[in-house]
Each structure stands twice: as structure tokens, then as C-alpha cells.
Design a protein around this motif. Structure first.
Motif, PDB file in Angstrom:
ATOM      1  N   GLU A   4       0.862  -1.179   0.000  1.00 33.32           N
ATOM      2  CA  GLU A   4       0.000   0.000   0.000  1.00 33.32           C
ATOM      3  C   GLU A   4       0.903   1.234   0.000  1.00 33.32           C
ATOM      4  O   GLU A   4       1.406   1.643   1.045  1.00 33.32           O
ATOM      5  N   ASN A  32      -7.725   2.326  -4.428  1.00 31.97           N
ATOM      6  CA  ASN A  32      -6.920   1.867  -3.286  1.00 31.97           C
ATOM      7  C   ASN A  32      -5.422   1.878  -3.583  1.00 31.97           C
ATOM      8  O   ASN A  32      -4.624   1.801  -2.666  1.00 31.97           O
ATOM      9  N   LEU A  40      -3.392  -0.232  -4.346  1.00 39.88           N
ATOM     10  CA  LEU A  40      -2.625  -1.382  -3.862  1.00 39.88           C
ATOM     11  C   LEU A  40      -1.815  -1.998  -4.993  1.00 39.88           C
ATOM     12  O   LEU A  40      -2.182  -1.913  -6.168  1.00 39.88           O
TER      13      LEU A  40
END
Length: 179
Positions: A15, A105, A107
Motif C-alpha cells: 500500500e 486503493n 494497492l
């Protein structure tokens, strides 16, 4: 950056820090020293970019003698990304890690050399980028069917759009008879 270990040795969910303001956002998608600190030490020698429509599934792919490590991210849309251990000598044989990567996100999934990789597209139009630690060799391709019952991956789509090549991938049992 935050690093999440998974059930598969070496497979990491990353992340990165994302800096947002009224103009949009900024994030580093790779920084050599920080990624080396978490164990991603092999150099990247090939960068891949695929664009797919909702429902496309690519995988599960790997190379037999020149395995690729892959750092995977999505810059537009969303994908369910999967790493699978297909090494019969491994204690995590047939286990997988799946994570949604998307443009919200940010990610990333680090898949070390030796694991199979695949993803299905969840967004209307999705761009997937993956940096690879070895070059693609068509004669070295290997893999298994996405819907292999011995893997039982809970893909979030029911009837994916597949390439002719992916439709022809063997089941895990058929692959084992060939090895």
C-alpha cells in the motif's frame, strides 16, 4: 508505504503512500531502496500494460524455466488479482492469494518468481501494469485453468471472457501428469 504479508511466502500486498489534494493525487509506484528494504531485490527487465473490458480473465500463467517475479498494479478500473503456488514440493502447494487492485486503493501485489498469476477485470475498462523480473518467453509458458476445482479460487465473476490460449490451459491434475 505499508507492506502486508500473505499466506504465501514472499507474496506481498503493498500500500504505497498516496498524497491527495484538490488537484488530484500523487504516489510513487516504485522506489528502488524502499522496495529492496521489503525484499524485492531483483531488477525489473520488462514492463507490461494490458487494457481489458469488464469480465475478461487472464491466467493462470507462469513460465517453467525462466519464472517471472511481478509487481502488479491497476491505474484505471479494478481487477481481482491472484497469485497461486503450483510447486508440488511447496508446503503451500495449491494455495492462493487474491486481492482487489483498483485506481482508488492504489494497492500493488508483489508475486515472486515461481508463482502463477492471473486476474479478472471488475471495472468497465481496466489498465493493469506489471513490472517483471524476467522477459516473456512464449516457448516457456505454463499454467493451469482459472476454474480448476483443485484450486477453488472464488473468482468474483461467473462467466469470464477468455482467450483461446487460456481456454486450452490444463487442469492441475492434467498438468501434473505432464510434468
Amino acid at each position: 508505504m505499508k507492506v502486508i504479508t500473505t499466506a504465501l511466502p514472499g507474496v506481498l500486498i503493498i500500500e504505497p503512500k498516496v498524497y491527495k489534494d484538490e488537484r488530484g493525487f500523487f504516489t510513487e509506484t516504485f522506489q528502488l531502496e524502499r522496495y529492496q528494504q521489503v525484499g524485492i531485490t531483483q531488477p525489473f527487465v520488462q514492463e507490461n500494460h494490458s487494457r481489458s473490458q469488464r469480465g475478461v480473465l487472464r491466467g493462470l500463467h507462469q513460465q517453467r524455466t525462466r519464472p517471472q517475479g511481478k509487481l502488479v498494479r491497476v491505474s484505471r478500473g479494478a481487477a481481482f488479482d491472484v497469485a497461486v503456488d503450483l510447486n508440488p514440493a511447496s508446503p503451500t502447494y495449491t494455495q492462493y492469494v487474491g486481492v482487489e487492485l483498483n485506481d482508488e486503493n492504489h494497492l500493488q501485489l508483489w508475486i515472486p518468481p515461481g508463482y502463477a498469476h492471473g486476474f479478472c477485470v471488475l471495472g468497465d475498462l481496466t489498465d493493469v501494469h506489471y513490472s517483471c523480473t524476467d522477459v516473456y518467453c512464449p516457448d516457456d509458458e505454463d499454467g493451469v485453468r482459472w476454474d480448476d476445482p483443485d484450486l477453488a479460487i472464488p473468482w468474483p465473476i461467473q462467466q469470464p471472457v477468455l482467450s483461446t490460449k487460456d481456454l486450452a490451459l490444463p487442469t492441475l491434475q492434467a498438468r501434473m501428469q505432464r510434468l
